[in-house]
Write a protein that holds these residues in place. Structure first.
Motif, mmCIF file in Angstrom:
data_model
loop_
_atom_site.group_PDB
_atom_site.id
_atom_site.type_symbol
_atom_site.label_atom_id
_atom_site.label_comp_id
_atom_site.label_asym_id
_atom_site.label_seq_id
_atom_site.Cartn_x
_atom_site.Cartn_y
_atom_site.Cartn_z
ATOM 1 N N ALA A 56 -39.947 0.574 17.015
ATOM 2 C CA ALA A 56 -39.511 1.970 16.869
ATOM 3 C C ALA A 56 -38.902 2.482 18.169
ATOM 4 O O ALA A 56 -37.832 3.104 18.157
ATOM 5 C CB ALA A 56 -40.686 2.841 16.442
ATOM 6 N N ILE B 145 -36.361 5.484 16.941
ATOM 7 C CA ILE B 145 -36.878 6.177 15.754
ATOM 8 C C ILE B 145 -38.395 6.176 15.820
ATOM 9 O O ILE B 145 -38.992 5.483 16.647
ATOM 10 C CB ILE B 145 -36.367 5.530 14.434
ATOM 11 C CG1 ILE B 145 -36.719 4.045 14.365
ATOM 12 C CG2 ILE B 145 -34.873 5.735 14.282
ATOM 13 C CD1 ILE B 145 -36.262 3.356 13.084
ATOM 14 N N ASP B 146 -39.035 6.953 14.953
ATOM 15 C CA ASP B 146 -40.495 7.022 15.029
ATOM 16 C C ASP B 146 -41.155 5.875 14.258
ATOM 17 O O ASP B 146 -40.555 5.258 13.384
ATOM 18 C CB ASP B 146 -41.019 8.392 14.573
ATOM 19 C CG ASP B 146 -40.686 8.696 13.143
ATOM 20 O OD1 ASP B 146 -41.406 8.188 12.264
ATOM 21 O OD2 ASP B 146 -39.718 9.440 12.897
ATOM 22 N N THR C 103 -41.232 5.829 10.408
ATOM 23 C CA THR C 103 -39.969 5.421 9.789
ATOM 24 C C THR C 103 -39.860 3.903 9.766
ATOM 25 O O THR C 103 -39.474 3.308 8.754
ATOM 26 C CB THR C 103 -38.776 6.046 10.547
ATOM 27 O OG1 THR C 103 -38.897 7.462 10.497
ATOM 28 C CG2 THR C 103 -37.448 5.627 9.936
#
Length: 171
Positions: free
Chosen positions: A72, A77-78, A81
């Motif tokens: 991530a 991105i987290d 996700t």
């Protein structure tokens, strides 16, 4: 005595607004075209892998096995996700979950042999699409475009990362 230019001054008045308008328009058109075709390649493999899957598989192939948090962070991105995007890749056998070699409690994601073969099939198809789209470009033009696009993507990524660390400006 010569005056020195203040390097912190706003240089936006020196920029060509028409050129910036044309640039933002071309970026918008590119984004639409990329989404329409998903730049998915040619032949049977065309549009057979979504962007998220391709980027995840590509990162695992280039950087090797890693945990969800590292994946991530590397993609900007987290973790939730990544977890959501990886699940179907695990279900279809393209990615394997294994125990971390140093900490058996931690999970590491790894490209499976099937995932590696599938990724190469998609890469090959996309490579052919890039060859076709740029067939009348010189090698120098391809290199320049790739360099500038990489620079543009890096600037967008840095902007996104810095925006995540700062409060939005007051309007």
């Amino acid at each position: 005595m010569p005056m020195t230019q203040d390097m912190t001054s706003d240089t936006s008045s020196e920029l060509n607004p028409g050129l910036l308008d044309a640039l933002q328009h071309q970026v918008a058109v590119f984004a639409r075209r990329a989404e329409q075709t998903r730049l998915g390649g040619v032949g049977q493999v065309r549009n057979s892998m979504d962007r998220a899957a391709y980027l995840l598989l590509n990162r695992l192939d280039q950087e090797g096995p890693m945990g969800v948090k590292a994946l991530a962070a590397g993609m900007g991105i987290d973790s939730s996700t990544v977890t959501r995007q990886v699940a179907p890749l695990v279900d279809t056998g393209l990615v394997k979950r294994t125990s971390h070699p140093e900490d058996g409690r931690a999970v590491v994601l790894q490209l499976s042999p099937r995932g590696r073969a599938r990724l190469e099939e998609v890469r090959s198809s996309r490579r052919e699409l890039m060859r076709q789209v740029t067939q009348d470009w010189s090698e120098d033009e391809r290199e320049s475009f790739c360099t500038l696009l990489t620079r543009f993507n890096s600037a967008l990524s840095a902007r996104q990362a810095s925006a995540g660390r700062q409060e939005p400006p007051a309007s």
